[in-house]
Design an enzyme around this catalytic site. Structure first.
Site, short mmCIF file in Angstrom:
data_model
loop_
_atom_site.label_atom_id
_atom_site.label_comp_id
_atom_site.label_asym_id
_atom_site.label_seq_id
_atom_site.Cartn_x
_atom_site.Cartn_y
_atom_site.Cartn_z
N GLU A 105 -5.23 3.75 6.18
CA GLU A 105 -4.82 3.53 4.79
C GLU A 105 -5.36 4.65 3.91
O GLU A 105 -4.75 5.03 2.93
CB GLU A 105 -5.36 2.18 4.33
CG GLU A 105 -4.75 1.67 3.06
CD GLU A 105 -5.77 1.06 2.14
OE1 GLU A 105 -6.47 1.81 1.44
OE2 GLU A 105 -5.86 -0.17 2.13
N ARG A 160 0.82 -1.23 0.00
CA ARG A 160 0.00 0.00 0.00
C ARG A 160 0.86 1.28 0.00
O ARG A 160 0.45 2.30 0.56
CB ARG A 160 -0.96 0.04 1.20
CG ARG A 160 -2.01 -1.07 1.22
CD ARG A 160 -2.97 -0.96 0.04
NE ARG A 160 -4.15 -1.77 0.24
CZ ARG A 160 -4.27 -3.07 -0.09
NH1 ARG A 160 -3.24 -3.70 -0.64
NH2 ARG A 160 -5.40 -3.71 0.11
N SER A 169 -10.80 -0.75 2.81
CA SER A 169 -10.07 -0.89 4.09
C SER A 169 -9.70 0.50 4.59
O SER A 169 -9.01 1.23 3.91
CB SER A 169 -8.78 -1.67 3.89
OG SER A 169 -9.05 -2.94 3.39
N1 EPU Z 1 -10.48 -10.72 9.92
C1 EPU Z 1 -11.27 -10.80 11.07
N2 EPU Z 1 -12.37 -10.02 11.15
C2 EPU Z 1 -12.75 -9.17 10.15
C3 EPU Z 1 -11.95 -9.07 9.01
C4 EPU Z 1 -10.81 -9.85 8.91
O1 EPU Z 1 -10.97 -11.55 11.98
O2 EPU Z 1 -13.77 -8.49 10.32
C5 EPU Z 1 -9.26 -11.55 9.82
C6 EPU Z 1 -9.49 -12.99 9.53
O3 EPU Z 1 -8.51 -13.72 10.25
C7 EPU Z 1 -9.19 -13.12 8.05
C8 EPU Z 1 -8.10 -12.10 7.88
O4 EPU Z 1 -8.44 -11.07 8.77
O5 EPU Z 1 -8.75 -14.40 7.74
C9 EPU Z 1 -7.97 -11.54 6.48
O6 EPU Z 1 -9.20 -10.99 6.07
P1 EPU Z 1 -9.52 -10.65 4.54
O7 EPU Z 1 -9.13 -11.78 3.67
O8 EPU Z 1 -10.90 -10.13 4.47
O9 EPU Z 1 -8.48 -9.52 4.20
P2 EPU Z 1 -7.94 -8.25 4.96
O10 EPU Z 1 -6.52 -8.48 5.32
O11 EPU Z 1 -8.88 -7.87 6.04
C10 EPU Z 1 -6.95 -7.20 2.77
C11 EPU Z 1 -6.99 -5.90 2.04
C12 EPU Z 1 -8.30 -5.74 1.27
C13 EPU Z 1 -8.42 -6.90 0.31
C14 EPU Z 1 -8.38 -8.20 1.10
C15 EPU Z 1 -8.38 -9.41 0.21
C16 EPU Z 1 -5.61 -4.39 3.33
C17 EPU Z 1 -5.58 -3.17 4.20
N3 EPU Z 1 -6.82 -4.78 2.95
O12 EPU Z 1 -7.97 -7.15 3.77
O13 EPU Z 1 -8.19 -4.54 0.53
O14 EPU Z 1 -9.62 -6.81 -0.44
O15 EPU Z 1 -7.14 -8.26 1.87
O16 EPU Z 1 -7.17 -9.53 -0.44
O17 EPU Z 1 -4.56 -4.93 3.02
C18 EPU Z 1 -8.72 -2.23 0.44
O18 EPU Z 1 -7.50 -2.02 0.46
O19 EPU Z 1 -9.54 -1.29 0.40
C19 EPU Z 1 -9.20 -3.59 0.54
C20 EPU Z 1 -10.49 -3.88 0.64
#
Ligand code: EPU
Length: 337
Positions: free
Chosen positions: A333, A162, A237
């Site tokens: 972010e 990012r 995010s």
């Molecule tokens: N999780 C929770 N609770 C939640 C959300 C997430 O416990 O409410 C934990 C879970 O352990 C889950 C892990 O977080 O397994 C990962 O969650 P997720 O796959 O939804 O991804 P994220 O890390 O929360 C990132 C990006 C998203 C992107 C997703 C999928 C960042 C800041 N965000 O989210 O990007 O869509 O991965 O690749 O890196 C964005 O940047 O606007 C965005 C949506």
């Protein structure tokens, strides 16, 4: 090009926040952009793309230049790859669909991300195991002070999670006008290793996925977790996933052994901010019209009439609670304006 005074920005930010630009102008060509920058030299300027990664906490006391440059083309094709160029004002998801329709592979995991092409390199957008840097070749950008066009290679962009040079030392110095990607024309590199993609494909009965299948799966997953900004204001995010040192992780995980984590190097670990926020009790919580999305705790939402300050206050409360609970700082972010 008409410069409009006191222009409403509600439809120009995906949080749907009511705020005004002191002045506003839309540019449709590179020549118009250069002319606008030249003629308004010395004024405070604010470059606006799709408005999908910012939180407006006040009116913008500047000339807002909305970059509406359109166009996309395959510029060359050889040895199983095509270089595809898109102008900054193209909607990102429409561009991804254009690539898929033309059987150009590499961007399918980045389906349905809000915003425009021109802002994608600024924060090296990423999702479902792919980042823009994986297919990025170069971007063309105009220096605000001189109106000179310069091409930035991938190395020069200094991409990281990012992050890019455009958020760092070159912040507010260039306007990105186009981006060129290197996409596959044959032997697409299907990447379904992240999270729920494989399960979604199985559910759809897809054994040998095409890039279109992957795009459809990512779209369905995003739709199930992330609110559509047209229905519920948000900026994706709101926070970055924190990357902490192994020692910091040791300390936090002794108290919270169930904490999910992903190694990013020998000495650094990424922790999902969504988990930290959910464990801190904020998931699905609403404070007036500002809230935390019920299906993804990393996303702050505007239920209607929240102002930017209310969302900012909520974000600070979340940051402080996560710090108190886990000793981990989470960083916004989105750009706070
Ligand atoms: N999780 C929770 N609770 C939640 C959300 C997430 O416990 O409410 C934990 C879970 O352990 C889950 C892990 O977080 O397994 C990962 O969650 P997720 O796959 O939804 O991804 P994220 O890390 O929360 C990132 C990006 C998203 C992107 C997703 C999928 C960042 C800041 N965000 O989210 O990007 O869509 O991965 O690749 O890196 C964005 O940047 O606007 C965005 C949506």
């Amino acid at each position: 090009m008409d410069i409009i005074s006191h222009y409403p920005l509600k439809n120009h930010n995906t949080f749907g926040i009511s705020a005004f630009a002191k002045e506003f102008v839309q540019v449709h060509t590179v020549a118009e952009l250069a002319e606008t920058l030249r003629e308004n030299y010395g004024k405070k300027l604010f470059i606006l793309g799709g408005g999908s990664n910012m939180l407006l906490t006040k009116d913008i006391d500047a000339l807002v230049i909305h970059v509406d440059l359109k166009g996309r083309e395959v510029i060359n094709e050889a040895d199983g790859y095509a270089h595809v160029k898109a102008m900054a004002g193209e909607n990102w998801h429409e561009f991804v669909l254009y690539c898929i329709e033309n059987d150009l592979g590499g961007l399918e995991n980045l389906s349905l991300i809000p915003g425009n092409v021109g802002t994608t390199p600024i924060q090296n957008i990423g999702a479902y195991g792919t980042e823009i840097k994986d297919t990025f070749v170069s971007c063309e950008a105009m220096e605000i002070a001189t109106q000179q066009l310069r091409t930035f290679t991938k190395e020069e962009c200094e991409f990281a999670y990012r992050e890019s040079i455009f958020k760092g030392v070159l912040k507010d110095r260039y306007v990105i006008v186009s981006v060129t990607f290197r996409l596959t024309t044959i032997h697409h590199k299907i990447n379904i290793s992240y999270g729920d993609i494989a399960a979604e494909l199985t559910k759809n009965g897809v054994a040998v996925p095409t890039i279109k299948d992957v795009s459809n799966a990512v779209t369905a997953i995003r739709q199930s977790k992330l609110p559509n900004p047209k229905e519920l204001g948000n900026s994706g995010s709101f926070f970055k996933n924190p990357i902490i040192t192994a020692e910091e992780f040791e300390k936090a995980s002794t108290l919270h052994p169930e904490m999910p984590h992903y190694p990013v190097s020998d000495t650094r670990v990424k922790v999902p901010a969504g988990w930290l926020i959910e464990q801190s009790g904020f998931k699905g919580k609403r404070f007036g019209d500002a809230g935390v999305h019920a299906k993804q705790a990393l996303v702050l939402v505007n239920y209607g009439n929240a102002n930017g300050q209310e969302l900012l206050d909520l974000s600070k409360k979340i940051q402080q609670t996560v710090l108190d609970n886990f000793g981990i700082s989470i960083e916004a972010e989105v750009n706070i304006i």
